[in-house]
Design an enzyme around this catalytic site. Sequence first.
Site, short mmCIF file in Angstrom:
data_model
loop_
_atom_site.label_atom_id
_atom_site.label_comp_id
_atom_site.label_asym_id
_atom_site.label_seq_id
_atom_site.Cartn_x
_atom_site.Cartn_y
_atom_site.Cartn_z
N GLY A 61 0.81 -1.21 0.00
CA GLY A 61 0.00 0.00 0.00
C GLY A 61 0.85 1.26 0.00
N THR A 62 1.93 1.25 0.76
CA THR A 62 2.80 2.42 0.83
C THR A 62 3.39 2.73 -0.54
OG1 THR A 62 3.34 1.96 3.14
CG2 THR A 62 4.88 3.36 1.93
N ASN A 76 -7.80 4.45 8.73
CA ASN A 76 -7.28 3.28 9.42
C ASN A 76 -7.38 3.38 10.94
OD1 ASN A 76 -5.33 5.28 8.34
ND2 ASN A 76 -3.88 4.27 9.70
N GLN A 98 -7.76 0.59 3.48
CA GLN A 98 -8.65 0.04 4.52
C GLN A 98 -10.00 -0.39 3.95
OE1 GLN A 98 -8.24 -0.82 7.70
NE2 GLN A 98 -6.10 -0.19 7.70
N GLY A 123 -2.63 -5.96 -0.19
CA GLY A 123 -3.14 -7.33 -0.03
C GLY A 123 -3.33 -7.76 1.42
N THR A 148 11.12 -7.89 -11.22
CA THR A 148 10.48 -9.19 -11.37
C THR A 148 9.24 -9.28 -10.50
OG1 THR A 148 12.58 -10.23 -11.88
CG2 THR A 148 10.81 -11.69 -11.16
N CYS A 203 1.95 2.36 13.49
CA CYS A 203 3.21 3.08 13.27
C CYS A 203 3.52 4.04 14.41
CB CYS A 203 3.16 3.88 11.97
SG CYS A 203 2.25 3.05 10.67
C1 LIG Z 1 -1.87 -0.09 6.00
C2 LIG Z 1 -2.16 1.17 5.28
C3 LIG Z 1 -1.26 1.70 4.33
C4 LIG Z 1 0.09 1.10 4.08
O1 LIG Z 1 0.02 -0.16 3.45
P1 LIG Z 1 1.28 -1.15 3.54
O2 LIG Z 1 0.87 -2.32 2.72
O3 LIG Z 1 1.44 -1.49 4.97
O4 LIG Z 1 2.45 -0.46 2.97
C5 LIG Z 1 -1.63 2.85 3.66
N1 LIG Z 1 -2.80 3.45 3.89
C6 LIG Z 1 -3.69 2.98 4.78
C7 LIG Z 1 -4.99 3.68 4.97
C8 LIG Z 1 -3.40 1.83 5.51
O5 LIG Z 1 -4.27 1.38 6.41
#
Ligand SMILES: *Cc1c(COP(=O)(O)O)cnc(C)c1O
Length: 393
Positions: A73-74, A153, A181, A202, A239, A327
């Site tokens: 997600g990041t 989140n 989320q 995921g 990859t 975090c």
């Molecule tokens: C967990 C989260 C992320 C980051 O995702 P990662 O897969 O941990 O890098 C970004 N945005 C929100 C709203 C999240 O809850």
Amino acid sequence: MEQLPVYLDHAATTPVHPDVLAAMLPYWRAAPGNPSSIYGWGREARHALDSARDTVAQVLNCRPREVIFTGGGTEADNAALQGTAFANFDRGNHLITCAIEHHAILHTCEFLEQFGFETTVLPVDEYGQVDPGAVAAAIRPETILVSIMYANNEVGTIQPIRDIARVAHERGVLVHTDAVQAGGALSLDVNSLGVDLLSLAGHKFYGPKGTGVLYVREGAEWQPQQQGGSQERNQRAGTENTAGIVGLAKALDLAHAQLAARRVHDQYLRDRLITGLLSDIPAARLTGHPTNRLPNSASFCFHNVEGESILLGLDVKSIYASSGSACTSGSLELSHVLEALGLPAEWARGSLRLTVGLDNTAAQIDYVLRELPALIETLRAMAPPTTPLAAAS
Ligand SMILES: *Cc1c(COP(=O)(O)O)cnc(C)c1O
């Protein structure tokens, strides 16, 4: 008897669903080829990627070519903002986001400021919602992107994304939503939402960690942020994580096939927690929107208790939860989300987030309802309101 531990931190991450694990397994040993290779194993991996992309595209109601697999997600959030910013610099340098975004968005905005971009960080109301009218008012001629999260989140609040996208599009501004989320919980139909870019991870919906999706609408001005090989149609070099991508697609497919059933399950447990805790713990309040919130999210503040102490006390009872976002736990900083909601420090310090999931049972929730009120009472007795926080810890 309740099953221990009681895992109530599904907003931080989720365990991989057994069907997802089974779908992934062959791609580590039985068919471990590089999807770019032309022999049998390579073709098998390529086929698995193609079919995963089709699956994700179906859930998003988009074209497979608009789906880019990322390392989480990041990465998707970074690529969405940086890729749009750098591709549109000739048009403008202004971005709009809001105060309760994940750090993957807020810190990326700060990073972009080094390159001459400017960000307007919109406030939210006491429930954590962004006013679409405020988005419209913040748009300038040089605005190139509005990025507002789909659901928060920490407090679970769902944003009026459709309205926000509408006002941005009326002014020709691209829209990104961090849907990390919302994935597996809310509709991800990008056409109905009206967004141009969308991020997923995921591991927030029972898929593997280190996997993500960035959706980029065809025709949206955006450029890749990782240089190297020609993977992902030249949009994300490196990859491909075949097993991870297969797992993400399987998890998303399962979640969206079972969306209604999962919602009923989660909401039942969530509401049992909310009702029980608010009635059994004095000076407790729900944070986030009372109804317009994620089905699995129960978040609270308890007056004059320290969040870290609650987590430690719960851990002793094998209840796994979080205070603020994962975090920030461990650091003494108050959550930027609770601050943006306008919660005074003596409330924000005592925050607790309980996020339920597929494997939780009513017996587990009742166990929490038995343990938590007593814990809060004990902590308050140890640190009466007149004692400064520093002296109590
Ligand atoms: C967990 C989260 C992320 C980051 O995702 P990662 O897969 O941990 O890098 C970004 N945005 C929100 C709203 C999240 O809850």
